[in-house]
Write a protein that holds these residues in place. Structure first.
Motif, PDB file in Angstrom:
ATOM      1  N   ASN A  83       1.227  -0.803   0.020  1.00 11.08           N
ATOM      2  CA  ASN A  83       0.206   0.018   0.275  1.00 11.08           C
ATOM      3  C   ASN A  83       0.697   1.239  -0.580  1.00 11.08           C
ATOM      4  O   ASN A  83       0.374   2.265  -0.215  1.00 11.08           O
ATOM      5  N   THR A  84       2.533   1.007   0.574  1.00 15.96           N
ATOM      6  CA  THR A  84       2.917   2.112   0.155  1.00 15.96           C
ATOM      7  C   THR A  84       3.000   3.128  -0.824  1.00 15.96           C
ATOM      8  O   THR A  84       3.443   4.591  -0.806  1.00 15.96           O
ATOM      9  N   PRO A  85       3.645   2.239  -1.437  1.00 10.83           N
ATOM     10  CA  PRO A  85       3.317   2.945  -3.166  1.00 10.83           C
ATOM     11  C   PRO A  85       2.304   4.281  -3.343  1.00 10.83           C
ATOM     12  O   PRO A  85       2.680   5.093  -4.199  1.00 10.83           O
ATOM     13  N   LYS A  86       1.363   3.404  -3.247  1.00  6.81           N
ATOM     14  CA  LYS A  86      -0.528   3.817  -3.619  1.00  6.81           C
ATOM     15  C   LYS A  86      -0.439   5.109  -2.890  1.00  6.81           C
ATOM     16  O   LYS A  86      -1.194   6.137  -3.906  1.00  6.81           O
ATOM     17  N   MET A  87       0.133   4.723  -1.720  1.00  9.26           N
ATOM     18  CA  MET A  87      -0.139   6.263  -0.851  1.00  9.26           C
ATOM     19  C   MET A  87       0.683   7.343  -1.131  1.00  9.26           C
ATOM     20  O   MET A  87       0.325   8.619  -1.036  1.00  9.26           O
ATOM     21  N   VAL A  88       1.965   6.882  -1.308  1.00  8.12           N
ATOM     22  CA  VAL A  88       2.981   8.064  -2.005  1.00  8.12           C
ATOM     23  C   VAL A  88       2.373   8.903  -3.884  1.00  8.12           C
ATOM     24  O   VAL A  88       2.950  10.122  -4.029  1.00  8.12           O
TER      25      VAL A  88
ATOM     26  N   ASP B 202      -0.613   9.123  -4.180  1.00  5.95           N
ATOM     27  CA  ASP B 202      -1.742  10.168  -4.054  1.00  5.95           C
ATOM     28  C   ASP B 202      -1.361  11.619  -3.741  1.00  5.95           C
ATOM     29  O   ASP B 202      -1.309  12.329  -3.841  1.00  5.95           O
ATOM     30  N   THR B 203      -0.372  11.221  -2.497  1.00  5.92           N
ATOM     31  CA  THR B 203      -0.023  12.643  -2.091  1.00  5.92           C
ATOM     32  C   THR B 203       1.306  13.565  -3.987  1.00  5.92           C
ATOM     33  O   THR B 203       0.699  14.367  -3.365  1.00  5.92           O
ATOM     34  N   ALA B 204       1.823  12.414  -4.429  1.00  6.49           N
ATOM     35  CA  ALA B 204       2.452  13.379  -5.436  1.00  6.49           C
ATOM     36  C   ALA B 204       1.419  14.134  -6.376  1.00  6.49           C
ATOM     37  O   ALA B 204       1.387  15.108  -7.142  1.00  6.49           O
ATOM     38  N   ILE B 205      -0.118  13.306  -6.289  1.00  9.03           N
ATOM     39  CA  ILE B 205      -1.262  13.734  -7.622  1.00  9.03           C
ATOM     40  C   ILE B 205      -1.330  15.301  -6.491  1.00  9.03           C
ATOM     41  O   ILE B 205      -1.658  16.066  -7.595  1.00  9.03           O
ATOM     42  N   GLN B 206      -1.970  14.908  -5.550  1.00 11.31           N
ATOM     43  CA  GLN B 206      -2.325  15.783  -4.124  1.00 11.31           C
ATOM     44  C   GLN B 206      -1.310  17.464  -4.739  1.00 11.31           C
ATOM     45  O   GLN B 206      -1.279  18.423  -4.668  1.00 11.31           O
ATOM     46  N   ASP B 207       0.177  17.236  -4.528  1.00 10.70           N
ATOM     47  CA  ASP B 207       1.013  17.801  -4.611  1.00 10.70           C
ATOM     48  C   ASP B 207       0.984  18.821  -6.470  1.00 10.70           C
ATOM     49  O   ASP B 207       2.162  19.437  -6.857  1.00 10.70           O
ATOM     50  N   GLY B 208       0.538  17.532  -7.888  1.00 11.44           N
ATOM     51  CA  GLY B 208       0.821  18.221  -8.949  1.00 11.44           C
ATOM     52  C   GLY B 208       1.984  17.433  -9.214  1.00 11.44           C
ATOM     53  O   GLY B 208       2.665  18.075 -10.281  1.00 11.44           O
ATOM     54  N   ARG B 209       2.465  16.315  -8.998  1.00 15.06           N
ATOM     55  CA  ARG B 209       4.009  16.248  -9.408  1.00 15.06           C
ATOM     56  C   ARG B 209       3.580  14.801 -10.478  1.00 15.06           C
ATOM     57  O   ARG B 209       4.617  14.365 -11.175  1.00 15.06           O
ATOM     58  N   ILE B 210       2.576  14.143 -10.427  1.00 19.33           N
ATOM     59  CA  ILE B 210       2.076  13.305 -10.787  1.00 19.33           C
ATOM     60  C   ILE B 210       0.190  13.459 -11.675  1.00 19.33           C
ATOM     61  O   ILE B 210      -0.578  14.179 -10.626  1.00 19.33           O
ATOM     62  N   GLU B 211       0.341  13.547 -12.725  1.00 21.27           N
ATOM     63  CA  GLU B 211      -0.838  13.632 -13.324  1.00 21.27           C
ATOM     64  C   GLU B 211      -2.113  12.609 -12.646  1.00 21.27           C
ATOM     65  O   GLU B 211      -1.629  11.557 -12.006  1.00 21.27           O
TER      66      GLU B 211
END
Length: 198
Positions: free
Chosen positions: A1-6, A8-17
């Motif tokens: 689950n850890t990669p999924k949570m990371v 999610d955070t990256a999406i919220q920060d705009g680092r991933i689409e």
């Protein structure tokens, strides 16, 4: 689950689409195929418990070896099949163009987890399952350290790499624990036999 949570955070920060989490979940689904196939071999775990109770250690290893060998053969077929058909089939099923993604890394991670589950069950049979906490702690610390930098650098490929390498570490540590426990238990039993003979 850890990669999924990371992710999610990256999406919220705009680092991933947006939508990356959905794609990762789709790619992750085939990782459990080998684990589902392992269910077929579960009756052999009961047989392993019987021969272990009878102190037939060679028979125990033979059964464990057969399970691992069969699963290894199935893993090879799964990896080849996923490399050829995985992405096209998933693209059709989910109606998404997934051509730029690869399945191989996640499939290998799923296979590592299944092999670790076999050894997990073997440790249960020899009553050393409590030592699995070591495998969980080591792999948990590892993924907590690498997940964020991997995702930041390689995005979904980084998430896949984090998952697969964590599962590989989990497998290696579990295998080491099993080998050590098996040797100690059988060595102790041989010692008892020697004392009786003397």
């Amino acid at each position: 689950n850890t990669p999924k949570m990371v992710i999610d955070t990256a999406i919220q920060d705009g680092r991933i689409e947006q939508g990356a989490q959905t794609v990762f979940n789709i790619l992750f689904m085939p990782a459990s195929v080998l684990s589902l196939a392992y269910i077929v071999f579960r009756p052999l775990i009961t047989q392993m418990a019987i021969v272990w109770g009878d102190k037939k250690y060679r028979e125990f290893i033979k059964i464990l070896g057969r399970i691992l060998l069969c699963l290894f053969g199935m893993a090879i077929v799964l990896i080849i099949g996923s490399a050829i058909l995985g992405i096209p089939v998933l693209s059709v099923i989910y109606g998404m163009n997934l051509d730029k993604y690869k399945l191989l890394l996640i499939i290998v991670g799923g296979c590592c987890y299944t092999f670790a589950a076999v050894l997990d069950n073997a440790l249960v049979v020899i009553r050393k399952q409590y030592l699995l906490i070591v495998s969980y702690i080591v792999s948990w610390i590892y993924i907590k350290v690498v997940a964020e930098p991997f995702v930041n650098k390689w995005k979904l490929f980084g998430a896949s790499m984090g998952y697969t390498t964590a599962m590989l570490i989990f497998l290696v540590v579990t295998a080491m624990i099993f080998v050590i426990c098996f040797y100690m238990e059988t060595h102790k039993e041989r010692g008892k036999k020697s004392e009786k003979i003397q």
